[in-house]
Design a protein around this motif. Structure first.
Motif, PDB file in Angstrom:
ATOM      1  N   GLY A   1      -5.521   3.477  -1.188  1.00 36.29           N
ATOM      2  CA  GLY A   1      -5.007   4.471  -0.273  1.00 36.29           C
ATOM      3  C   GLY A   1      -5.678   5.820  -0.460  1.00 36.29           C
ATOM      4  O   GLY A   1      -6.674   5.953  -1.186  1.00 36.29           O
TER       5      GLY A   1
ATOM      6  N   GLY B   1      -1.497   2.109  -3.465  1.00 36.07           N
ATOM      7  CA  GLY B   1      -0.978   3.008  -2.456  1.00 36.07           C
ATOM      8  C   GLY B   1      -1.491   4.422  -2.615  1.00 36.07           C
ATOM      9  O   GLY B   1      -2.172   4.767  -3.595  1.00 36.07           O
TER      10      GLY B   1
ATOM     11  N   GLY C   1       2.598   0.580  -5.651  1.00 32.29           N
ATOM     12  CA  GLY C   1       3.057   1.460  -4.599  1.00 32.29           C
ATOM     13  C   GLY C   1       2.631   2.906  -4.780  1.00 32.29           C
ATOM     14  O   GLY C   1       2.250   3.339  -5.874  1.00 32.29           O
ATOM     15  N   ARG C   2       2.755   3.645  -3.706  1.00 33.03           N
ATOM     16  CA  ARG C   2       2.252   5.025  -3.662  1.00 33.03           C
ATOM     17  C   ARG C   2       2.927   5.903  -4.719  1.00 33.03           C
ATOM     18  O   ARG C   2       4.097   5.729  -5.053  1.00 33.03           O
ATOM     19  CB  ARG C   2       2.453   5.625  -2.274  1.00 33.03           C
ATOM     20  CG  ARG C   2       3.890   5.782  -1.828  1.00 33.03           C
ATOM     21  CD  ARG C   2       3.965   6.299  -0.394  1.00 33.03           C
ATOM     22  NE  ARG C   2       5.342   6.408   0.055  1.00 33.03           N
ATOM     23  CZ  ARG C   2       6.089   7.504  -0.092  1.00 33.03           C
ATOM     24  NH1 ARG C   2       5.573   8.575  -0.696  1.00 33.03           N
ATOM     25  NH2 ARG C   2       7.321   7.536   0.342  1.00 33.03           N
TER      26      ARG C   2
ATOM     27  N   GLU D   1       7.004   2.017  -5.655  1.00 35.98           N
ATOM     28  CA  GLU D   1       6.519   3.394  -5.543  1.00 35.98           C
ATOM     29  C   GLU D   1       6.993   4.246  -6.712  1.00 35.98           C
ATOM     30  O   GLU D   1       8.039   3.990  -7.305  1.00 35.98           O
ATOM     31  CB  GLU D   1       7.012   4.003  -4.227  1.00 35.98           C
ATOM     32  CG  GLU D   1       6.500   3.267  -3.003  1.00 35.98           C
ATOM     33  CD  GLU D   1       6.949   3.901  -1.707  1.00 35.98           C
ATOM     34  OE1 GLU D   1       7.748   4.874  -1.771  1.00 35.98           O
ATOM     35  OE2 GLU D   1       6.507   3.452  -0.635  1.00 35.98           O
TER      36      GLU D   1
END
Length: 346
Positions: A119, A137, A155-156, A174
């Protein structure tokens, strides 16, 4: 990597961040947190434990975060909050230089597979490895020396400190924080014996973690044998914890250092396990159970509450006497039963 810098905030900005009552000069700039005794005029001190109330009158801090009941005793600017300890926790992240610096990008020595999907604002540190099919992410930080196995998803906003291993197929939610040396998704301890030697059982499940999970250094969470090992949202796991295959831990639970959980045990939501607690395998621990340090749990727990086992430390001579009595408990119980049978009325 970019050198961390110390962030600064005005007292008004900190008050707004906490939704706290500001008394004093809102334009005062502060660049960190400190204790009441050590704080200087550029630091925010905090009073969360009445034990340290004696240090408040003489503090040289630029401002103090405290409960309104102590406001009259504060000689400097202040932030008033009903839960100052929670406020301190929130402010500590504002002043963390690791969280405020810009991402460092992909280091030239890192190895990132061509089909890995990264990302925006992702950082991959020196000598880190990101294998085929990995998904990272937005804002994920992979520290130096980390290894992310094939097909793993992170996750981010998650951060992996140096030398973390995330094995193949693992799913991490996340805003996770994984500290150095932890291993997520290593093989569970599964073997079959043929009377002569051991035969390894392939561990075919994954580890699936929710959001806002933190794992301490050198902790291990094993992948499932067939089903997944699952860690819920907002679970906090200390250092040197062992979680075996197929374990499930419910949302918002916390495990202190050196906890060991055997395979296929289920821990409910809002549980707290003290340091050194051991849970046998295939148990169910209901929601809102607290187990005190060094306890061994060998049966399922079906009612919320506080549970303990073991004995406290004592002088060795007394312990030796008690150990002898412990070996005699079964015979004492039998003798007592015979006596009660002779005289039921006692």
């Amino acid at each position: 990597m970019t050198q961390p810098s110390t962030p600064t905030y005005t007292l008004a900005e900190l008050a707004e961040h906490l939704d706290a009552r500001l008394v004093g000069d809102g334009s005062r700039r502060l660049n960190g947190l400190a204790t009441l005794k050590d704080a200087g005029p550029d630091r925010l001190a905090f009073l969360t434990n009445p034990t340290y109330l004696k240090d408040l009158a003489a503090t040289a801090a630029g401002a103090v975060l405290l409960h309104p009941e102590h406001a009259a005793q504060c000689p400097v600017d202040r932030l008033e909050l009903d839960n100052p300890y929670l406020g301190y926790a929130k402010l500590s992240r504002l002043f963390d230089p690791l969280l405020s610096r810009p991402p460092g990008g992909i280091h030239p020595s890192a190895v990132v597979a061509d089909d890995a999907r990264l990302g925006e604002a992702v950082e991959v540190g020196p000598l880190a490895v990101v294998e085929a099919g990995v998904e990272l992410g937005d804002g994920v930080v992979v520290g130096p020396g980390c290894v992310i196995g094939a097909g793993a998803r992170i996750g981010r906003g998650s951060r992996l400190h140096p030398n973390v291993t995330v094995c193949h197929g693992v799913v991490i939610g996340e805003r996770a924080i994984l500290h150095s040396g932890c291993v997520i998704g290593g093989d569970g301890f599964g073997f079959a014996h043929d009377g002569d030697g051991w035969h390894k059982i392939a561990q075919l499940g994954r580890v699936v973690m929710g959001d806002d999970v933190e794992i301490g250094s050198c902790s291990s969470i094993d992948r499932g044998a067939l089903e997944d090992t699952r860690i819920g949202n907002d679970v906090k796991i200390d250092s040197q914890v062992q979680i075996a295959h197929n374990v499930q831990i419910g949302d918002h639970s916390a495990l202190a250092g050196c906890v060991g959980i055997a395979g296929s045990t289920r821990v409910g939501r809002y549980c707290m396990l003290g340091g050194g607690v051991g849970l046998a395998g295939h148990l169910t621990i209901c929601d809102r159970v607290q187990v005190t340090g060094m306890s061994l749990v060998t049966n399922s727990i079906e009612e919320p509450g506080v549970y303990s086992s073991g004995t406290g430390a004592m002088q060795n001579a007394q312990w030796r006497k008690n150990a002898v009595r412990f070996k005699q408990l079964d015979e004492i119980a039998r003798r007592l039963a015979r006596l009660e049978k002779r005289d039921p009325q006692g």
